[in-house]
Design a protein around this motif. Sequence first.
Motif, PDB file in Angstrom:
ATOM      1  N   LEU A 341       0.807  -1.221   0.000  1.00 52.15           N
ATOM      2  CA  LEU A 341       0.000   0.000   0.000  1.00 52.15           C
ATOM      3  C   LEU A 341       0.838   1.267   0.000  1.00 52.15           C
ATOM      4  CD1 LEU A 341      -2.801  -0.915   2.603  1.00 52.15           C
ATOM      5  CD2 LEU A 341      -2.911  -1.032   0.108  1.00 52.15           C
ATOM      6  N   SER A 342       2.113   1.166   0.307  1.00 50.86           N
ATOM      7  CA  SER A 342       2.920   2.361   0.570  1.00 50.86           C
ATOM      8  C   SER A 342       3.758   2.786  -0.624  1.00 50.86           C
ATOM      9  CB  SER A 342       3.849   2.104   1.764  1.00 50.86           C
ATOM     10  OG  SER A 342       3.116   1.767   2.919  1.00 50.86           O
ATOM     11  N   ASN A 343       4.073   4.091  -0.622  1.00 48.60           N
ATOM     12  CA  ASN A 343       5.181   4.630  -1.396  1.00 48.60           C
ATOM     13  C   ASN A 343       6.335   4.836  -0.421  1.00 48.60           C
ATOM     14  OD1 ASN A 343       3.770   4.690  -3.787  1.00 48.60           O
ATOM     15  ND2 ASN A 343       3.080   6.810  -3.514  1.00 48.60           N
ATOM     16  N   TRP A 346       9.182   9.213   3.619  1.00 47.00           N
ATOM     17  CA  TRP A 346       8.843   9.453   5.014  1.00 47.00           C
ATOM     18  C   TRP A 346       7.388   9.858   5.224  1.00 47.00           C
ATOM     19  CZ3 TRP A 346      11.655   7.471   8.552  1.00 47.00           C
ATOM     20  CH2 TRP A 346      13.033   7.334   8.372  1.00 47.00           C
ATOM     21  N   ILE A 347       6.728  10.232   4.191  1.00 46.55           N
ATOM     22  CA  ILE A 347       5.334  10.691   4.333  1.00 46.55           C
ATOM     23  C   ILE A 347       4.346   9.662   3.805  1.00 46.55           C
ATOM     24  CG2 ILE A 347       3.668  12.437   3.539  1.00 46.55           C
ATOM     25  CD1 ILE A 347       5.845  14.495   3.701  1.00 46.55           C
ATOM     26  N   GLU A 348       4.621   9.105   2.640  1.00 41.42           N
ATOM     27  CA  GLU A 348       3.639   8.236   1.982  1.00 41.42           C
ATOM     28  C   GLU A 348       3.750   6.761   2.370  1.00 41.42           C
ATOM     29  OE1 GLU A 348       2.515  10.227  -2.212  1.00 41.42           O
ATOM     30  OE2 GLU A 348       4.583   9.494  -2.088  1.00 41.42           O
ATOM     31  N   PHE A 349       4.628   6.454   3.298  1.00 35.98           N
ATOM     32  CA  PHE A 349       4.660   5.073   3.797  1.00 35.98           C
ATOM     33  C   PHE A 349       3.451   4.884   4.740  1.00 35.98           C
ATOM     34  CE2 PHE A 349       5.858   1.378   6.180  1.00 35.98           C
ATOM     35  CZ  PHE A 349       6.525   0.605   5.246  1.00 35.98           C
ATOM     36  N   ARG A 350       2.577   3.958   4.392  1.00 36.35           N
ATOM     37  CA  ARG A 350       1.311   3.802   5.126  1.00 36.35           C
ATOM     38  C   ARG A 350       1.495   2.751   6.238  1.00 36.35           C
ATOM     39  NH1 ARG A 350      -2.516   6.572   2.140  1.00 36.35           N
ATOM     40  NH2 ARG A 350      -2.005   6.879  -0.060  1.00 36.35           N
ATOM     41  N   LEU A 481      -8.381   9.838   6.282  1.00 37.00           N
ATOM     42  CA  LEU A 481      -7.573  10.485   7.321  1.00 37.00           C
ATOM     43  C   LEU A 481      -6.087  10.359   7.005  1.00 37.00           C
ATOM     44  CD1 LEU A 481      -9.493   9.277  10.513  1.00 37.00           C
ATOM     45  CD2 LEU A 481      -9.560  11.555   9.451  1.00 37.00           C
ATOM     46  N   ASP A 482      -5.690   9.185   6.511  1.00 36.28           N
ATOM     47  CA  ASP A 482      -4.287   8.994   6.172  1.00 36.28           C
ATOM     48  C   ASP A 482      -3.894   9.886   5.000  1.00 36.28           C
ATOM     49  OD1 ASP A 482      -1.904   7.431   6.911  1.00 36.28           O
ATOM     50  OD2 ASP A 482      -2.045   6.647   4.869  1.00 36.28           O
ATOM     51  N   GLN A 483      -4.814  10.057   4.050  1.00 29.21           N
ATOM     52  CA  GLN A 483      -4.518  10.900   2.902  1.00 29.21           C
ATOM     53  C   GLN A 483      -4.421  12.375   3.305  1.00 29.21           C
ATOM     54  OE1 GLN A 483      -3.758   9.347   0.143  1.00 29.21           O
ATOM     55  NE2 GLN A 483      -3.092  11.297  -0.775  1.00 29.21           N
ATOM     56  N   LYS A 484      -5.225  12.767   4.294  1.00 31.43           N
ATOM     57  CA  LYS A 484      -5.104  14.132   4.810  1.00 31.43           C
ATOM     58  C   LYS A 484      -3.748  14.332   5.484  1.00 31.43           C
ATOM     59  CE  LYS A 484     -10.036  15.097   5.525  1.00 31.43           C
ATOM     60  NZ  LYS A 484     -11.085  15.399   6.525  1.00 31.43           N
ATOM     61  N   ARG A 485      -3.301  13.319   6.201  1.00 30.38           N
ATOM     62  CA  ARG A 485      -1.970  13.398   6.804  1.00 30.38           C
ATOM     63  C   ARG A 485      -0.904  13.589   5.734  1.00 30.38           C
ATOM     64  NH1 ARG A 485       2.032  10.129   6.785  1.00 30.38           N
ATOM     65  NH2 ARG A 485       0.789   8.445   5.877  1.00 30.38           N
ATOM     66  N   ILE A 486      -1.015  12.809   4.658  1.00 30.86           N
ATOM     67  CA  ILE A 486      -0.041  12.906   3.571  1.00 30.86           C
ATOM     68  C   ILE A 486      -0.105  14.288   2.914  1.00 30.86           C
ATOM     69  CG2 ILE A 486       0.537  12.016   1.273  1.00 30.86           C
ATOM     70  CD1 ILE A 486      -0.345   9.255   2.254  1.00 30.86           C
ATOM     71  N   SER A 508      10.008   7.268  -5.737  1.00 26.80           N
ATOM     72  CA  SER A 508       8.932   6.771  -4.881  1.00 26.80           C
ATOM     73  C   SER A 508       7.554   7.080  -5.444  1.00 26.80           C
ATOM     74  CB  SER A 508       9.052   7.367  -3.479  1.00 26.80           C
ATOM     75  OG  SER A 508       8.750   8.757  -3.493  1.00 26.80           O
ATOM     76  N   GLN A 509       7.485   7.876  -6.488  1.00 28.12           N
ATOM     77  CA  GLN A 509       6.203   8.273  -7.063  1.00 28.12           C
ATOM     78  C   GLN A 509       5.808   7.433  -8.267  1.00 28.12           C
ATOM     79  OE1 GLN A 509       4.430  10.881  -5.360  1.00 28.12           O
ATOM     80  NE2 GLN A 509       6.089  10.128  -4.042  1.00 28.12           N
ATOM     81  N   ARG A 510       6.705   6.580  -8.690  1.00 27.14           N
ATOM     82  CA  ARG A 510       6.398   5.756  -9.863  1.00 27.14           C
ATOM     83  C   ARG A 510       5.621   4.520  -9.463  1.00 27.14           C
ATOM     84  NH1 ARG A 510      11.191   4.508 -13.804  1.00 27.14           N
ATOM     85  NH2 ARG A 510       9.369   3.647 -14.873  1.00 27.14           N
ATOM     86  N   ASN A 511       4.680   4.136 -10.292  1.00 28.12           N
ATOM     87  CA  ASN A 511       3.894   2.916 -10.069  1.00 28.12           C
ATOM     88  C   ASN A 511       4.600   1.779 -10.811  1.00 28.12           C
ATOM     89  OD1 ASN A 511       2.006   0.887  -9.805  1.00 28.12           O
ATOM     90  ND2 ASN A 511       0.255   2.255 -10.125  1.00 28.12           N
ATOM     91  N   TYR A 512       5.566   1.192 -10.134  1.00 27.81           N
ATOM     92  CA  TYR A 512       6.408   0.188 -10.785  1.00 27.81           C
ATOM     93  C   TYR A 512       5.607  -1.052 -11.187  1.00 27.81           C
ATOM     94  CZ  TYR A 512      10.451   2.901  -9.245  1.00 27.81           C
ATOM     95  OH  TYR A 512      11.373   3.898  -9.050  1.00 27.81           O
ATOM     96  N   SER A 513       4.665  -1.452 -10.359  1.00 27.46           N
ATOM     97  CA  SER A 513       3.915  -2.679 -10.665  1.00 27.46           C
ATOM     98  C   SER A 513       3.122  -2.521 -11.954  1.00 27.46           C
ATOM     99  CB  SER A 513       2.983  -3.034  -9.504  1.00 27.46           C
ATOM    100  OG  SER A 513       2.085  -1.969  -9.240  1.00 27.46           O
ATOM    101  N   SER A 514       2.476  -1.361 -12.130  1.00 29.90           N
ATOM    102  CA  SER A 514       1.725  -1.139 -13.367  1.00 29.90           C
ATOM    103  C   SER A 514       2.646  -1.125 -14.578  1.00 29.90           C
ATOM    104  CB  SER A 514       0.954   0.182 -13.289  1.00 29.90           C
ATOM    105  OG  SER A 514      -0.034   0.108 -12.293  1.00 29.90           O
TER     106      SER A 514
END
Length: 934
Positions: A341-343, A346-350, A481-486, A508-514
């Motif tokens: 689920l994470s990128n 330090w911010i987008e790691f869920r 709520l998590d997205q607001k934190r991000i 960290s912003q690339r969608n490698y799986s896709s």
Amino acid sequence: MALLINSCNHLASYILESSDRFFYDLGVSIAKHPWKTILYCWIFVALSVVGLVRFRQEKNPLNLWVPPDSNFHSDTLWLMENFKTAIRPQTVLVTAENVLTPNVLRQVAELSQKIKKVQTSNGMVKWDDVCFKAPMLELSFAERSKIDPNDDNITNFFDEFDPSVDLNIHLYCAILDNMKLGCIEWNIVDIWKYDPEKISELTNEDIIDDINSVAISPVSGHPMNYSSLLGGVKRNSTGHIISAESLVALWMVNVNFEDVDMNVAGNDAGTADWASESSLKWEKAFLNTMEKLSKNVTDDVKVFYEASRSFGDVSGATMFQDIDKLAIGITLMVIYVQLVLSNYNWIEFRAILGGFGLLCVGMAFISACGICSLIGISYGPVHTSLPFLLMGLGIDDMFVMMASWNQLDQLDKVDLNICIGKMLRHAGPSITLTTFTDVLAFIIGASTILPCLQSFCFYAAVGVFLTFVFAVTFFTACFTLDQKRIKNDYNAFIFCYKHPDYKYPAWSQRNYSSSIFEAVYSKFILTRPGKVLVILITLITFGVSLQSAMELEQRFDPYWFIPANTYLHAYLKERNEYFPQMGYEGIVFFGKLNYSHEFMNIHNMALKLKERTDIVNNVDTWTVPFIEYAKALNADFKPYNMSDEIWSEYIGKFLYSPRGARYQRNFRFETDLLCGLPAPPTTVAGFEFRFNIFKGPEETLPAKQAVENIVRNNSITTGDRFATVWAKIFGSWVTDEVIEVEVIRNLMLALACVMFCTVILVTNLQMCVWIFVCVLLTMINVCGYMQRWGLTIDLVACIGLELAIGLCVDYATHIGHTFLTNTTGNRKSRAIATVSYVGSAVFYGGGSTLLALSMLSQSEAYVFQSFFKIFFLVVVFGLFHGVVFLPVVLSIIGPPPYQYLRMPQSNEAQKEMDNEGSDAFEGVPTIELKENFA
């Protein structure tokens, strides 16, 4: 026809447009009020927990594994009500090069003496408190217990002297009244009255002579066939025993069914036997004692043992002994979910969101238990697997929702509420389809005749539905709520710390799986050679699997639940080697009959059963010794022409005679049986036998039916005409009779549910057919490779395959639904866009299921091994057909995309869209709205 097609298109468009509106409204509402949504969810869970006040865990195996309309179920209830008592044997098996030596027998005698002293730790329950007792006929004739070694029939001995015949009946009964009752024990050292010193003084020749000649117990005065207690016997040319490699001894514990409470006697696995609390405590002390005594023998002697509670103890412990391995697997899955689920910044790691996602599963499981308990549905042992099913489905839903979120562009330019609405707008219909397919499949599966599976299906249906509800509400609120934190740049681990002017690493912003999926499919799988290869692999695998599935056996042995490293497994191995004739015990019972009139019918029935040496052995009927005894009383006795008075007089004397006393346990009367008085009216009578050891259902079921036919085809015409055959092992055999039909029936109904739900919710017949084909191919592959992996059709497989349908449906359905919502390009480009968009989510969902169960591959428990194998096959073949085969087919002959009718809107969604204009649906590239007012 054109009108019909147009009407169907309008209906499909209306359903899909309504679904989109609903989920968009829901997403926007949740995004605006996330804390309120979370609170409402927790209130619902709290209210559901109230239902647990009626929680009842079913531990009675009769109410778990046996069809309630089976003869075995009704016969067992009749037996407990009318016979009231039973015997539970505790067994010790001794092996040596030759057990018929003074050294070995002395140790057996010492061991026997110690067993008789066994008591519970507090001293409250002793052997004398729980043993089955009978009169000890220690008369002077016991000293004349030896017979002609060449005469196997002890009748001649009693013809010479039988005190119940030769003495005055009042004198005889007076002697009996002064005799104590003794505990029944079948033990070869009974010949020497359990005296170690006396045995030490014997020679090998003395022992052999006694073994071949003694036929009356010097302790009890009852007839005894001591040779039946020996295994690995060697005989000389005259047929006399000269040595034996093993011996078995049995101690009989009495059970009063009126004292049995299955809440105490039962276990969480539902495999315990009926027993009173006191007998269970003594048997536990017996096992503890035997564990020590088995180690305190000479090197040339080995001791193995079993208590009647052993199977329930070992199987119950085995079912839960590897929970630690499962906990490790779940921990790995939690980490896995957070990583997916994470990128990685330090911010987008869920770090917390994945945990809240799994909390949805826990909330659904608890709520399902509360709701089902409230309406009176009991909880069974197989329900323990329900959280793993819910995790597989719930995590899959989360991944699909995240896949929808990741496809939204320019998140910083669009209101978060609208973005959440758009995320649910596409993910909602997809996970709704899979959820309702699973729910309906489980509801129909609840029509099974197996009580435990029926209860499980109800729990599963409610649990799957609530997992879906909490995923689209609670998880969406937590995600908001998590997205607001991000969005506010707060740290993923230290929530109160805000990063000033944080710059996200580009990688960290690339969608490698896709990107990986798009590259693999565009350059390999969806090329012409790739398509040919995938179709060839599918066809070859299908052919191999179909052949193996046709050879899949229906077989189950309860002792598969016993791991190889247990004392019970060691005992069973030795017993089967040295005592192959010790098959399963069976009893033929009769109800309230006119026994004087029906005696010959019962006698002939026993003789017919005795002739069937191919299926039974050791038919211990009281009718033969009764006839001999009656003739000793009256030479003119005619068994086929008895009056009621003769029957009452003779059976009363017989059951107090040396040769008939041991058969008292086979009778019940309206009042107590008293020595010297005619027997009261007989309410229950029976005789015992043993089944031979069989290889599997192809032998056990015909044997069961043959015995039942002998009993059923009787000439009984009086009283309640009740006659039946009963054996404890019938509990498993009855399931064997129906399990194959149940598996096929449940699979067919589940597949029909798949087709029905996809027709209603997908609203595209061609796609429905291809989803159905994928599920069908997956189940055939699973069944085929089950056979190759050594699995059989049994109750565990039935439950596993029921769960398998719920998992494998999701893979193909997500791909198919997403393909229909993709409107851009030709079939190939739509297929590539589909797998790029949702393929990774589906793949990750299957991977999480495998990871959670991966540690079970190291388990020794049969249930866990079977579940791991079945789920491994389901995930592998489900992913192949859903993520590989289906896109190939759709790229060749896939249906056109949905065509929406733009319906008038006056709800919240319409207001938001009016305010945002076309931006309301910006960033959802898989759906193109077309105004069509045809």
